[in-house]
Design an enzyme around this catalytic site. Sequence first.
Site, mmCIF file in Angstrom:
data_model
loop_
_atom_site.group_PDB
_atom_site.id
_atom_site.type_symbol
_atom_site.label_atom_id
_atom_site.label_comp_id
_atom_site.label_asym_id
_atom_site.label_seq_id
_atom_site.Cartn_x
_atom_site.Cartn_y
_atom_site.Cartn_z
ATOM 1 N N THR A 13 68.809 31.482 3.201
ATOM 2 C CA THR A 13 68.298 31.401 4.579
ATOM 3 C C THR A 13 67.970 32.794 5.117
ATOM 4 O OG1 THR A 13 70.487 31.494 5.589
ATOM 5 C CG2 THR A 13 69.635 29.299 5.053
ATOM 6 N N ASN A 14 68.715 33.782 4.668
ATOM 7 C CA ASN A 14 68.393 35.148 5.103
ATOM 8 C C ASN A 14 67.112 35.645 4.456
ATOM 9 O OD1 ASN A 14 70.403 36.313 7.010
ATOM 10 N ND2 ASN A 14 71.804 35.490 5.476
ATOM 11 N N MET A 89 76.407 37.415 -3.513
ATOM 12 C CA MET A 89 77.867 37.294 -3.494
ATOM 13 C C MET A 89 78.591 38.197 -4.489
ATOM 14 S SD MET A 89 78.158 35.224 -1.077
ATOM 15 C CE MET A 89 77.239 33.977 -0.197
ATOM 16 N N ILE A 91 79.817 42.375 -5.647
ATOM 17 C CA ILE A 91 79.962 43.768 -5.211
ATOM 18 C C ILE A 91 79.284 44.651 -6.259
ATOM 19 C CG2 ILE A 91 81.661 45.616 -4.866
ATOM 20 C CD1 ILE A 91 83.531 43.367 -3.748
ATOM 21 N N LEU A 92 78.490 45.592 -5.804
ATOM 22 C CA LEU A 92 77.758 46.447 -6.737
ATOM 23 C C LEU A 92 78.481 47.781 -6.933
ATOM 24 C CD1 LEU A 92 74.203 45.658 -5.327
ATOM 25 C CD2 LEU A 92 75.130 44.916 -7.537
ATOM 26 N N ASN A 106 72.775 45.437 3.211
ATOM 27 C CA ASN A 106 73.507 44.175 3.057
ATOM 28 C C ASN A 106 73.715 43.517 4.409
ATOM 29 O OD1 ASN A 106 75.146 42.177 1.724
ATOM 30 N ND2 ASN A 106 76.977 43.226 2.518
ATOM 31 N N HIS A 108 76.402 41.050 6.258
ATOM 32 C CA HIS A 108 77.742 40.493 6.099
ATOM 33 C C HIS A 108 78.074 39.639 7.328
ATOM 34 C CE1 HIS A 108 81.819 40.155 4.659
ATOM 35 N NE2 HIS A 108 82.208 40.334 5.920
HETATM 36 C C1 GAR Z 1 75.289 34.333 4.725
HETATM 37 O O1 GAR Z 1 76.165 34.041 5.810
HETATM 38 C C2 GAR Z 1 75.446 35.772 4.311
HETATM 39 O O2 GAR Z 1 75.704 36.622 5.379
HETATM 40 C C3 GAR Z 1 76.616 35.663 3.391
HETATM 41 O O3 GAR Z 1 76.362 34.519 2.650
HETATM 42 C C4 GAR Z 1 75.745 33.556 3.474
HETATM 43 C C5 GAR Z 1 74.603 32.841 2.737
HETATM 44 O O4 GAR Z 1 73.357 33.434 2.959
HETATM 45 N N1 GAR Z 1 76.733 36.862 2.596
HETATM 46 C C6 GAR Z 1 77.929 37.352 2.201
HETATM 47 O O5 GAR Z 1 78.978 36.844 2.454
HETATM 48 C C7 GAR Z 1 77.836 38.641 1.355
HETATM 49 N N2 GAR Z 1 79.136 39.251 1.268
HETATM 50 P P1 GAR Z 1 71.939 32.789 2.559
HETATM 51 O O6 GAR Z 1 71.708 31.503 3.282
HETATM 52 O O7 GAR Z 1 70.996 33.848 2.966
HETATM 53 O O8 GAR Z 1 71.946 32.559 1.055
#
Ligand code: GAR
Length: 424
Positions: A13-14, A89, A91-92, A106, A108
């Site tokens: 979604t992001n 998901m 860590i790099l 990133n 978060h």
């Molecule tokens: C989002 O809330 C994003 O912030 C989080 O995963 C979810 C899924 O995003 N990311 C993390 O937790 C990274 N540490 P998406 O719908 O964009 O795939």
Amino acid sequence: MLKISVLVSGGGTNLQALIDAQNNGILKSGKIVQVISSRPDAYALERAKKFGISTDVADFKTLGENFENKILELLEKFKPEVIVLAGFMHILSKNFIEKSGAKIINIHPSLIPAFCGKGFYGLKVHEAVLKSGVKITGATVHLVNEIPDGGEILAQKAVKIFPDDTPEVLQRRVMEQAEWIILPQAVEKVCSKISKIIPYSIKYPGRGIITGMTPSGNIALAYFIMGRSSSSKARIFERSGNELIIKLTKQDKNFDPSLILYSPLRIFAASDDRQEDKIILTNGDQTDTIYDFLKDGKTFEDALRTRDYEPDEPHYTPRISAIISKSGFKQSILKRAGKYFFEYKFEKGSGRLIHTYDHDVTKDKILPSFSGEPREVKISDDIEEFSSSLWQELGEDYRVALYVRFYHSDFVKYQDRLFNTQTL
Ligand code: GAR
């Protein structure tokens, strides 16, 4: 335009928010060129495909230790300047961050420094938030460094928590009210900050012409020369009235002066009405050919059809030219593959760059001619910033001289900047 690769693991979604921002102009200083997923079944891949974005998979499950190297290998295809972790998901490592050579951003789903670091990702973050009893959460966009969720904070937005929230309900609200808004904004901010005038890495563009318009609507031009041979490097630009000439700093008999000494910029005054002036810019003595043809009532194209590329075997350097009038500008390149003409209307804040040589020198050390259309470049209102950035981008090894002129709105008065590597 900077290239952006987006790393994803799930729904995307992001990523969608970034694609939407690109489509509606919020994200304009960078372009998403690639999406890499750590899972082959991530729905984010479908979203990318729908918008014609190149997709790759670096499967975390099967790659194990080779996961990061695989991503680095995939990034090589596009060499992005910016990498966005959008629902990624993993860590790099410090090694990855350094080797990627890109700025990594990133998103978060909490207000860092709360609920972040190792083990806090996806729904787990919202579960922990609800368990703790805090009344406000949110999202954070930050630069990635070797500390998980520890890099410089670029943007944050708070979101309210309600008594009957579930982790899923809260996750959705944080996305809608925070993540999808602040991520595209922060990515644009980073891109516009590191955005360059020459929108790609090129070691030896040779000679180059930029014509276009500043954001406030003033005509702008630039001409630069770079050189590799000593005779080519021993040149300087000098103002001559409102025109430009090239002078030699030392005598050298081993060159054809007609190829390196010429007027790169001449003004053709069609009548007493200065509004009709035409500015001619070229990388050779075709400036005079164009000038003489205009004097005879003929055109830029008529003049250049009588000329050819340079006879400097084996490179056969293209002759590049531009002509500017109040209503727009034309650019041209004469090369072995043919004679090309391009015509543009002015667009505020933007210009076109044409240069003699293309990206990489061939194995037999021949300089390949510029290919494709003149590239779009960003022009700012600040001549100081524009000219010094361009001079810097040309690099210390080969730059010889640069001239930049920004007209005032009357197309008569102007400001200019001149840079020479050598002195007389
Ligand atoms: C989002 O809330 C994003 O912030 C989080 O995963 C979810 C899924 O995003 N990311 C993390 O937790 C990274 N540490 P998406 O719908 O964009 O795939």
